[in-house]
Design an enzyme around this catalytic site. Structure first.
Site, mmCIF file in Angstrom:
data_model
loop_
_atom_site.group_PDB
_atom_site.id
_atom_site.type_symbol
_atom_site.label_atom_id
_atom_site.label_comp_id
_atom_site.label_asym_id
_atom_site.label_seq_id
_atom_site.Cartn_x
_atom_site.Cartn_y
_atom_site.Cartn_z
ATOM 1 N N CYS A 1 40.894 -8.594 5.617
ATOM 2 C CA CYS A 1 41.876 -8.188 6.628
ATOM 3 C C CYS A 1 41.171 -7.780 7.928
ATOM 4 O O CYS A 1 40.039 -7.295 7.903
ATOM 5 C CB CYS A 1 42.724 -7.025 6.109
ATOM 6 S SG CYS A 1 44.169 -7.556 5.156
ATOM 7 N N SER B 1 38.794 -14.592 -5.591
ATOM 8 C CA SER B 1 38.472 -13.181 -5.749
ATOM 9 C C SER B 1 39.357 -12.269 -4.924
ATOM 10 O O SER B 1 39.333 -11.060 -5.102
ATOM 11 C CB SER B 1 37.017 -12.963 -5.345
ATOM 12 O OG SER B 1 36.833 -13.374 -4.003
ATOM 13 N N HIS C 1 47.720 -10.788 5.242
ATOM 14 C CA HIS C 1 47.209 -10.678 3.873
ATOM 15 C C HIS C 1 48.172 -11.329 2.874
ATOM 16 O O HIS C 1 47.772 -11.727 1.783
ATOM 17 C CB HIS C 1 47.047 -9.185 3.565
ATOM 18 C CG HIS C 1 46.426 -8.885 2.243
ATOM 19 N ND1 HIS C 1 45.067 -8.909 2.038
ATOM 20 C CD2 HIS C 1 46.985 -8.563 1.043
ATOM 21 C CE1 HIS C 1 44.814 -8.601 0.765
ATOM 22 N NE2 HIS C 1 45.956 -8.393 0.142
ATOM 23 N N ASN D 1 39.956 -22.115 -3.044
ATOM 24 C CA ASN D 1 40.350 -21.696 -4.392
ATOM 25 C C ASN D 1 41.557 -20.799 -4.212
ATOM 26 O O ASN D 1 41.455 -19.780 -3.535
ATOM 27 C CB ASN D 1 39.251 -20.861 -5.062
ATOM 28 C CG ASN D 1 38.022 -21.676 -5.367
ATOM 29 O OD1 ASN D 1 38.123 -22.859 -5.707
ATOM 30 N ND2 ASN D 1 36.866 -21.067 -5.246
ATOM 31 N N GLN E 1 36.740 -21.820 1.940
ATOM 32 C CA GLN E 1 35.286 -21.703 2.074
ATOM 33 C C GLN E 1 34.703 -23.022 2.567
ATOM 34 O O GLN E 1 35.315 -24.083 2.411
ATOM 35 C CB GLN E 1 34.657 -21.370 0.722
ATOM 36 C CG GLN E 1 35.045 -20.021 0.162
ATOM 37 C CD GLN E 1 34.127 -19.641 -0.991
ATOM 38 O OE1 GLN E 1 32.913 -19.696 -0.877
ATOM 39 N NE2 GLN E 1 34.717 -19.277 -2.113
ATOM 40 N N PHE F 1 44.117 -26.479 -20.292
ATOM 41 C CA PHE F 1 42.720 -26.083 -20.463
ATOM 42 C C PHE F 1 41.866 -27.335 -20.603
ATOM 43 O O PHE F 1 42.253 -28.274 -21.300
ATOM 44 C CB PHE F 1 42.550 -25.214 -21.715
ATOM 45 C CG PHE F 1 43.039 -23.808 -21.530
ATOM 46 C CD1 PHE F 1 42.244 -22.868 -20.891
ATOM 47 C CD2 PHE F 1 44.303 -23.432 -21.964
ATOM 48 C CE1 PHE F 1 42.689 -21.567 -20.702
ATOM 49 C CE2 PHE F 1 44.760 -22.143 -21.776
ATOM 50 C CZ PHE F 1 43.953 -21.199 -21.146
ATOM 51 N N HIS G 1 43.994 -12.480 -0.117
ATOM 52 C CA HIS G 1 44.110 -12.777 1.320
ATOM 53 C C HIS G 1 43.765 -14.263 1.525
ATOM 54 O O HIS G 1 42.640 -14.681 1.239
ATOM 55 C CB HIS G 1 43.148 -11.888 2.111
ATOM 56 C CG HIS G 1 43.400 -11.943 3.581
ATOM 57 N ND1 HIS G 1 43.641 -10.823 4.341
ATOM 58 C CD2 HIS G 1 43.486 -12.989 4.430
ATOM 59 C CE1 HIS G 1 43.841 -11.182 5.596
ATOM 60 N NE2 HIS G 1 43.749 -12.497 5.668
ATOM 61 N N CYS H 1 41.264 -4.525 1.625
ATOM 62 C CA CYS H 1 40.900 -5.960 1.584
ATOM 63 C C CYS H 1 39.700 -6.227 2.495
ATOM 64 O O CYS H 1 39.713 -5.853 3.654
ATOM 65 C CB CYS H 1 42.097 -6.793 2.031
ATOM 66 S SG CYS H 1 41.682 -8.505 2.383
ATOM 67 N N HIS I 1 42.385 -17.629 2.218
ATOM 68 C CA HIS I 1 41.138 -18.044 2.848
ATOM 69 C C HIS I 1 40.591 -19.291 2.165
ATOM 70 O O HIS I 1 41.015 -19.625 1.061
ATOM 71 C CB HIS I 1 40.096 -16.919 2.743
ATOM 72 C CG HIS I 1 39.679 -16.641 1.327
ATOM 73 N ND1 HIS I 1 40.430 -15.875 0.477
ATOM 74 C CD2 HIS I 1 38.607 -17.045 0.606
ATOM 75 C CE1 HIS I 1 39.835 -15.816 -0.705
ATOM 76 N NE2 HIS I 1 38.720 -16.523 -0.657
ATOM 77 N N GLU J 1 37.932 -32.408 -23.997
ATOM 78 C CA GLU J 1 37.580 -32.674 -22.597
ATOM 79 C C GLU J 1 36.106 -32.389 -22.326
ATOM 80 O O GLU J 1 35.440 -33.134 -21.614
ATOM 81 C CB GLU J 1 38.435 -31.823 -21.651
ATOM 82 C CG GLU J 1 39.846 -32.342 -21.439
ATOM 83 C CD GLU J 1 40.827 -31.864 -22.485
ATOM 84 O OE1 GLU J 1 40.388 -31.206 -23.457
ATOM 85 O OE2 GLU J 1 42.027 -32.149 -22.337
ATOM 86 N N ARG K 1 52.793 -37.421 -26.468
ATOM 87 C CA ARG K 1 52.631 -36.017 -26.849
ATOM 88 C C ARG K 1 53.521 -35.066 -26.039
ATOM 89 O O ARG K 1 53.634 -33.892 -26.386
ATOM 90 C CB ARG K 1 51.168 -35.581 -26.658
ATOM 91 C CG ARG K 1 50.267 -36.159 -27.718
ATOM 92 C CD ARG K 1 49.354 -35.134 -28.281
ATOM 93 N NE ARG K 1 48.553 -34.483 -27.239
ATOM 94 C CZ ARG K 1 47.661 -33.547 -27.498
ATOM 95 N NH1 ARG K 1 47.451 -33.159 -28.730
ATOM 96 N NH2 ARG K 1 46.972 -33.010 -26.530
HETATM 97 P P1 H2U Z 1 36.817 -17.037 -3.352
HETATM 98 O O1 H2U Z 1 37.325 -18.047 -2.372
HETATM 99 O O2 H2U Z 1 36.429 -17.682 -4.655
HETATM 100 O O3 H2U Z 1 37.729 -15.903 -3.512
HETATM 101 O O4 H2U Z 1 35.477 -16.427 -2.729
HETATM 102 C C1 H2U Z 1 35.463 -15.568 -1.636
HETATM 103 C C2 H2U Z 1 34.068 -15.536 -1.067
HETATM 104 O O5 H2U Z 1 33.944 -14.366 -0.224
HETATM 105 C C3 H2U Z 1 33.002 -15.402 -2.143
HETATM 106 O O6 H2U Z 1 32.175 -16.546 -2.071
HETATM 107 C C4 H2U Z 1 32.647 -13.885 -0.313
HETATM 108 C C5 H2U Z 1 32.228 -14.118 -1.758
HETATM 109 O O7 H2U Z 1 30.853 -14.338 -1.840
HETATM 110 N N1 H2U Z 1 32.627 -12.475 0.108
HETATM 111 C C6 H2U Z 1 31.938 -12.119 1.258
HETATM 112 O O8 H2U Z 1 31.306 -12.970 1.883
HETATM 113 N N2 H2U Z 1 31.969 -10.820 1.696
HETATM 114 C C7 H2U Z 1 32.623 -9.805 1.040
HETATM 115 O O9 H2U Z 1 32.651 -8.680 1.523
HETATM 116 C C8 H2U Z 1 33.248 -10.083 -0.277
HETATM 117 C C9 H2U Z 1 33.325 -11.515 -0.703
HETATM 118 ZN ZN ZN Z 2 43.657 -8.925 3.555
#
Ligand code: H2U
Ligand code: ZN
Length: 346
Positions: free
Chosen positions: A50, A159, A111, A151, A166, A310, A162, A47, A164, A315, A23
């Site tokens: 930051c 979200s 950032h 992510n 988790q 997708f 910057h 942010c 980061h 899937e 394909r």
């Molecule tokens: P992402 O890695 O999906 O962007 O998630 C960022 C996390 O940051 C998200 O789980 C947390 C959100 O709950 N967060 C805080 O803990 N404090 C904040 O002021 C905003 C976002």
């Molecule tokens: Zn930042």
């Protein structure tokens, strides 16, 4: 050998993927556009990650200059031993309590600098932070699993640009770890070797799916990969936890992470989105000789900065399917430059 439709088996999870190499020749009618990357400032006063800025809930970040770790203000899990009992009154309506700790780990005060743009010592420091956090959280008596993940990019639901990651540490094993533990345990019992150690040896011998390797880690497109440019990063030395890494291995891991991220970005000259994370053995006080420390990278992009794979109809309803083969994906990731496109000015 792999020109016609076939299935491939994932020995880590027991799942199958449908591969349709024929394909990749089909005509593409969609748009392939160049996405101009957004130019980010070094510091963004709006942010919440930051240094010195206020987060939701009113807590102020310190003026940090390395990594910065905080408890997630909107945590999916809450800490402490499991309390309420969920006695089910029907066998088809089963639930059990879950507890845990969710943290956010900022990579650096900058950032605007993503993983591939950071210098090696900064990445080493990020790994050291993940390691310390894993040790601290894994030692809690109500924690059985520590999931470190990132992510990256809005496409992956990130979200905030910057950079980061988790950490979600929880009292029971999540689905993926449960499947991987079962597969690796059975394999170890039958062969006396860790599954991923045997797999790694075979892939390093064959070479066709290897993207980058150094003395301590190998990044490859797994034979059973689902996402177009999926990668599996495997530790060479038998180790079950990040805490087992020596300082030499941390440097080697930083180099591989940087190389993977640079090659991803260079592929479509964009900040390549993905979800990545480490899989470590359970924190249950057992000796996990079957486990090999590894990381998965799941990137959604398929043919350009804006055209993604997708996971939809077939899937969702049947099984994962891919067109471009893992061998072709690996070849492309090997061929791109090892210097970040922004730095090389290409
Ligand atoms: P992402 O890695 O999906 O962007 O998630 C960022 C996390 O940051 C998200 O789980 C947390 C959100 O709950 N967060 C805080 O803990 N404090 C904040 O002021 C905003 C976002
Ligand atoms: Zn930042």
């Amino acid at each position: 050998m792999f020109d016609s439709p076939h299935r491939r088996f994932n020995p880590l999870t027991g799942d199958w993927v449908l591969v349709s190499p024929q394909r990749t020749k089909r005509p593409w009618l969609g748009q392939v556009e160049k996405v101009q990357p957004e130019k980010l400032p070094r510091y963004d006063p709006t942010c919440y990650l930051c240094p010195g800025n206020e987060r939701a809930g009113g807590i102020k970040n310190p003026d940090y200059d390395g990594t910065f770790v905080f408890d997630n203000d909107f945590a999916a899990l809450t800490p402490g031993p499991l309390q309420e009992s969920h006695a089910s009154d029907h066998p088809l309506l089963v639930s059990v309590p879950e507890s845990g700790v969710c943290r956010v780990v900022c990579f650096s005060p900058r950032h605007d600098l993503t993983l591939p743009e950071l210098e090696l010592p900064v990445i080493e420091n990020i790994i050291t932070t993940w390691t310390q956090q894993t040790g601290e959280l894994g030692a809690k008596d109500f924690i059985q699993n520590v999931q470190v993940f990132e992510n990256k990019g809005a496409m992956m639901g990130c979200s905030n640009p910057h950079p980061h990651s988790q950490i979600w540490a929880q009292s029971q094993l999540p689905n993926e770890i449960t499947k991987e533990l079962a597969s690796q345990s059975v394999y170890f019992h039958e062969h006396g070797q860790p599954l991923l150690a045997d797999y790694l040896a075979e892939e390093r011998k064959r070479g066709e799916r290897v993207v980058f390797q150094n003395a301590h880690f190998t990044a490859l497109v797994p034979f059973w990969g689902v996402w177009p440019f999926e990668l599996l990063l495997i530790a060479h030395r038998p180790s079950a936890y990040l805490m087992e890494l020596t300082s030499i291995e941390i440097t080697a891991l930083a180099e591989v992470l940087r190389q993977i991220a640079i090659r991803f970005d260079n592929l479509f000259e964009t900040s390549f989105p993905y979800s990545m994370g480490f899989h470590q053995a359970p924190f249950d006080g057992q000796l996990h000789s079957e486990w090999t420390l590894h990381a998965h990278f799941y990137p959604p992009l398929l043919r350009s900065a804006s055209v993604r794979k997708f996971m939809v109809g077939y899937e969702l309803l049947a099984m994962p399917q891919r067109d471009i083969t893992p061998e072709t994906a690996a070849e492309r990731l090997r061929e791109v430059s090892s210097i970040h496109y922004k730095k090389s000015g290409n």
